[in-house]
Design a protein around this motif. Structure first.
Motif, PDB file in Angstrom:
ATOM      1  N   ASN A  15       0.730  -1.385  -0.190  1.00  0.00           N
ATOM      2  CA  ASN A  15       0.020  -0.017   0.143  1.00  0.00           C
ATOM      3  C   ASN A  15       0.810   1.123   0.064  1.00  0.00           C
ATOM      4  N   ASN A 129      -6.960   1.799  -0.762  1.00  0.00           N
ATOM      5  CA  ASN A 129      -6.586   1.668   0.392  1.00  0.00           C
ATOM      6  C   ASN A 129      -7.053   2.894   1.031  1.00  0.00           C
ATOM      7  N   GLN A 132      -5.265   5.200   4.026  1.00  0.00           N
ATOM      8  CA  GLN A 132      -3.933   5.820   3.819  1.00  0.00           C
ATOM      9  C   GLN A 132      -4.080   7.426   3.972  1.00  0.00           C
ATOM     10  N   ASP A 271      -0.645  -5.956   1.210  1.00  0.00           N
ATOM     11  CA  ASP A 271      -0.102  -5.623   2.198  1.00  0.00           C
ATOM     12  C   ASP A 271       0.390  -6.559   3.053  1.00  0.00           C
TER      13      ASP A 271
END
Length: 288
Positions: A15, A129, A132, A271
């Protein structure tokens, strides 16, 4: 398995958009055992090769969804650019539907709108993601311009008129699902195109021969290897063509459900070193 074809975003890359240490180690383990590893990505050569180099991975690449295939030294083995009349038709459809798009060319990736390009990459990574940090995503998007991964041009039409310019892929973005669905349908009506996606909010348009599955098949044939001996690893819709032809299909734990439904094995997420997990599972079976 004699060939392993691996997608990048959402698959080989974690990620933070880098090849994880365990994934890099597992790829090299496979290569040491004589397995032919090839990267199969929607990225262009420059954006594909950079994280591979950083991870110390040397291998052939299938880039821009199969529009270009290069050997481990970067020499072009095959290229399938869009015909210019088809490209103009694609432009018309996207502009009529008010869809923002970027062009992947033989000279690099370009945009005609800096702000929309920044937002498009943020949306792409946020979809992959959501947790993030937004500032991290913004910085990464800006770095694409700073490193030359994408460039700003004044006019797509002027670019298309240049004799030495080839359009390898048109990548369109929209958060409007209804608009995207309508646009996809119109693009599917144009002969000679392959229409896929690497995320729910984009459309990837290439030459009909520029598909990962066709490129992986040609790669294996070049080596005299049966598709029954080919393993593919992916997570999104532009990986479907690979899943349709390979003998063994691995979907990432973070993959779209439609991709998981096509898989022989579902690995861990990108990930969680899902590529390394899948490769080692298969290598352990091979060594028995």
């Amino acid at each position: 398995m004699k060939v392993i074809a691996i997608d990048m975003d959402g698959t080989l890359l974690g990620n933070v958009h880098e090849v994880t240490a365990e994934n890099a180690k597992a790829v090299k383990e496979a290569q040491q055992l004589g397995v032919n590893v090839v990267i199969a990505t929607g990225r262009d050569e420059k954006e594909a090769r950079s994280p591979l180099k950083q991870a110390g991975i040397i291998c052939p690449t299938i880039t821009v969804n199969g529009a270009q295939v290069r050997d481990e030294d970067g020499n072009v083995l095959s290229s399938y650019p869009l015909l210019k009349e088809k490209t103009r038709h694609v432009f018309d459809v996207l502009l009529t539907n008010d869809i923002y798009f970027e062009l992947y060319t033989n000279h690099g990736t370009v945009t005609d709108n800096y702000d929309k390009a920044i937002q498009a990459i943020i949306d792409f990574f946020h979809a992959a993601n959501p947790a993030q940090d937004i500032n991290t995503m913004q910085q990464f998007a800006k770095e694409r311009f700073e490193t030359g991964a994408i460039s700003l041009v004044a006019s797509y039409d002027e670019l298309l008129e240049q004799e030495d310019t080839e359009i390898l892929k048109v990548l369109a973005f929209s958060k409007d699902e209804e608009k995207l669905s309508k646009t996809r349908a119109q693009l599917h009506d144009i002969d000679g195109l392959a229409v896929s996606a690497s995320a729910p909010d984009n459309i990837e348009i290439t030459h009909k021969q520029a598909q990962k599955g066709l490129a992986v098949t040609a790669f294996a044939e070049r080596l005299g290897i049966s598709m029954d001996e080919v393993m593919v690893i992916g997570d999104s819709f532009n990986d479907v063509s690979m899943f349709k032809v390979a003998g063994y299909k691995v979907a990432m734990g973070n993959a779209e459900q439609a991709i998981k439904d096509l898989a022989d094995f579902i690995s861990k997420s990108n990930d969680e070193d899902g590529v390394a997990f899948a490769i080692r599972q298969k290598l352990s079976h091979m060594s028995r």
